[in-house]
Design a protein around this motif. Structure first.
Motif, PDB file in Angstrom:
ATOM      1  N   LEU A 185      11.811   3.024   2.228  1.00  0.00           N
ATOM      2  CA  LEU A 185      10.816   2.309   3.030  1.00  0.00           C
ATOM      3  C   LEU A 185      11.473   1.195   3.838  1.00  0.00           C
ATOM      4  N   GLU A 186      12.524   0.612   3.262  1.00  0.00           N
ATOM      5  CA  GLU A 186      13.216  -0.497   3.917  1.00  0.00           C
ATOM      6  C   GLU A 186      14.218  -0.019   4.967  1.00  0.00           C
ATOM      7  N   ASP A 187      14.564   1.247   4.953  1.00  0.00           N
ATOM      8  CA  ASP A 187      15.646   1.754   5.788  1.00  0.00           C
ATOM      9  C   ASP A 187      15.184   2.399   7.088  1.00  0.00           C
ATOM     10  N   GLU A 188      13.942   2.234   7.438  1.00  0.00           N
ATOM     11  CA  GLU A 188      13.464   2.863   8.661  1.00  0.00           C
ATOM     12  C   GLU A 188      13.966   2.100   9.877  1.00  0.00           C
ATOM     13  N   ALA A 189      14.452   2.832  10.850  1.00  0.00           N
ATOM     14  CA  ALA A 189      14.958   2.233  12.082  1.00  0.00           C
ATOM     15  C   ALA A 189      14.079   2.685  13.243  1.00  0.00           C
ATOM     16  N   TYR A 190      13.729   1.748  14.085  1.00  0.00           N
ATOM     17  CA  TYR A 190      12.898   2.042  15.245  1.00  0.00           C
ATOM     18  C   TYR A 190      13.588   1.514  16.490  1.00  0.00           C
ATOM     19  N   GLU A 191      13.508   2.275  17.557  1.00  0.00           N
ATOM     20  CA  GLU A 191      14.120   1.885  18.817  1.00  0.00           C
ATOM     21  C   GLU A 191      13.549   0.546  19.284  1.00  0.00           C
TER      22      GLU A 191
ATOM     23  N   TYR B  84      13.658  10.610 -14.438  1.00  0.00           N
ATOM     24  CA  TYR B  84      13.538  11.274 -13.140  1.00  0.00           C
ATOM     25  C   TYR B  84      12.498  10.549 -12.286  1.00  0.00           C
ATOM     26  N   LEU B  85      11.347  10.269 -12.892  1.00  0.00           N
ATOM     27  CA  LEU B  85      10.278   9.569 -12.183  1.00  0.00           C
ATOM     28  C   LEU B  85      10.754   8.220 -11.661  1.00  0.00           C
ATOM     29  N   LEU B  86      11.414   7.440 -12.517  1.00  0.00           N
ATOM     30  CA  LEU B  86      11.895   6.120 -12.097  1.00  0.00           C
ATOM     31  C   LEU B  86      12.935   6.221 -10.991  1.00  0.00           C
ATOM     32  N   PHE B  87      13.842   7.208 -11.088  1.00  0.00           N
ATOM     33  CA  PHE B  87      14.870   7.377 -10.071  1.00  0.00           C
ATOM     34  C   PHE B  87      14.256   7.736  -8.721  1.00  0.00           C
ATOM     35  N   VAL B  88      13.340   8.692  -8.712  1.00  0.00           N
ATOM     36  CA  VAL B  88      12.714   9.111  -7.455  1.00  0.00           C
ATOM     37  C   VAL B  88      11.930   7.955  -6.841  1.00  0.00           C
ATOM     38  N   LEU B  89      11.224   7.197  -7.675  1.00  0.00           N
ATOM     39  CA  LEU B  89      10.495   6.027  -7.157  1.00  0.00           C
ATOM     40  C   LEU B  89      11.453   5.031  -6.513  1.00  0.00           C
ATOM     41  N   LYS B  90      12.557   4.749  -7.193  1.00  0.00           N
ATOM     42  CA  LYS B  90      13.538   3.792  -6.670  1.00  0.00           C
ATOM     43  C   LYS B  90      14.066   4.241  -5.312  1.00  0.00           C
ATOM     44  N   VAL B  91      14.418   5.520  -5.195  1.00  0.00           N
ATOM     45  CA  VAL B  91      14.958   6.046  -3.943  1.00  0.00           C
ATOM     46  C   VAL B  91      13.911   5.979  -2.834  1.00  0.00           C
ATOM     47  N   LYS B  92      12.704   6.426  -3.127  1.00  0.00           N
ATOM     48  CA  LYS B  92      11.659   6.449  -2.097  1.00  0.00           C
ATOM     49  C   LYS B  92      11.265   5.041  -1.669  1.00  0.00           C
ATOM     50  N   TRP B  93      11.205   4.107  -2.607  1.00  0.00           N
ATOM     51  CA  TRP B  93      10.871   2.726  -2.244  1.00  0.00           C
ATOM     52  C   TRP B  93      11.988   2.099  -1.417  1.00  0.00           C
ATOM     53  N   LYS B  94      13.243   2.419  -1.744  1.00  0.00           N
ATOM     54  CA  LYS B  94      14.370   1.907  -0.952  1.00  0.00           C
ATOM     55  C   LYS B  94      14.310   2.439   0.470  1.00  0.00           C
TER      56      LYS B  94
ATOM     57  N   VAL C  48       4.436  10.511  -6.521  1.00  0.00           N
ATOM     58  CA  VAL C  48       5.561  10.879  -7.381  1.00  0.00           C
ATOM     59  C   VAL C  48       5.089  11.080  -8.820  1.00  0.00           C
ATOM     60  N   THR C  49       4.180  10.229  -9.289  1.00  0.00           N
ATOM     61  CA  THR C  49       3.659  10.377 -10.651  1.00  0.00           C
ATOM     62  C   THR C  49       2.897  11.689 -10.790  1.00  0.00           C
ATOM     63  N   THR C  50       2.068  12.002  -9.809  1.00  0.00           N
ATOM     64  CA  THR C  50       1.319  13.269  -9.837  1.00  0.00           C
ATOM     65  C   THR C  50       2.269  14.455  -9.854  1.00  0.00           C
ATOM     66  N   CYS C  51       3.289  14.424  -9.008  1.00  0.00           N
ATOM     67  CA  CYS C  51       4.268  15.524  -8.969  1.00  0.00           C
ATOM     68  C   CYS C  51       5.000  15.657 -10.304  1.00  0.00           C
ATOM     69  N   ALA C  52       5.374  14.526 -10.913  1.00  0.00           N
ATOM     70  CA  ALA C  52       6.088  14.564 -12.192  1.00  0.00           C
ATOM     71  C   ALA C  52       5.193  15.116 -13.306  1.00  0.00           C
TER      72      ALA C  52
ATOM     73  N   LEU D 284       0.826  -1.191   0.000  1.00  0.00           N
ATOM     74  CA  LEU D 284       0.000   0.000   0.000  1.00  0.00           C
ATOM     75  C   LEU D 284       0.872   1.258   0.000  1.00  0.00           C
ATOM     76  N   GLN D 285       1.965   1.223   0.791  1.00  0.00           N
ATOM     77  CA  GLN D 285       2.856   2.388   0.836  1.00  0.00           C
ATOM     78  C   GLN D 285       3.484   2.650  -0.532  1.00  0.00           C
ATOM     79  N   LYS D 286       3.876   1.574  -1.226  1.00  0.00           N
ATOM     80  CA  LYS D 286       4.489   1.743  -2.548  1.00  0.00           C
ATOM     81  C   LYS D 286       3.500   2.326  -3.544  1.00  0.00           C
ATOM     82  N   ILE D 287       2.237   1.926  -3.454  1.00  0.00           N
ATOM     83  CA  ILE D 287       1.211   2.462  -4.358  1.00  0.00           C
ATOM     84  C   ILE D 287       0.999   3.947  -4.086  1.00  0.00           C
TER      85      ILE D 287
END
Length: 116
Positions: free
Chosen positions: A73-79, A61-71, A10-14, A1-4
């Protein structure tokens, strides 16, 4: 859901950005250059707007921003939760993951620095 949701955002912004670049090229150029000042990109004499400005809001640009933002999602750190196993690049160019450096029960210490 987050990726969608990210895809839609990102598509709307582009699409909006590309439309504004077509309708108001001078205003968008000023806006993009203003954004470049924040990252100090404009200070590099080898970068001119004509080289990189038109790439904003392109399909690449769209593909690059999507790749970065989706990556990210995996990098969140929680205490209290396990550390993210983010990819890192060694000096020789080899790609590995952060937790590959763990040894037994020894703590892994990360030291960040800069030489400028």
């Amino acid at each position: 859901l987050q990726k969608i949701l990210i895809l839609l955002h990102v598509t709307t912004c582009a699409v909006v950005g590309k439309t504004l670049m077509i309708l108001f090229p001078n205003a968008m150029k000023r806006y993009i250059l203003k954004q470049g000042e924040k990252s100090r990109m404009n200070e590099n004499p080898k970068f001119s707007y004509e080289n990189w400005g038109p790439t904003f809001f392109s399909f690449k640009y769209l593909l690059f921003v999507l790749k970065v933002k989706w990556k990210r999602l995996e990098d969140e750190a929680y205490e209290g939760h396990p550390a993210p196993n983010t990819p890192v690049v060694a000096f020789n160019g080899e790609v590995c993951h952060l937790l590959d450096f763990m040894q037994d029960n020894r703590p892994l210490i990360l030291n960040f620095g800069s030489c400028t």
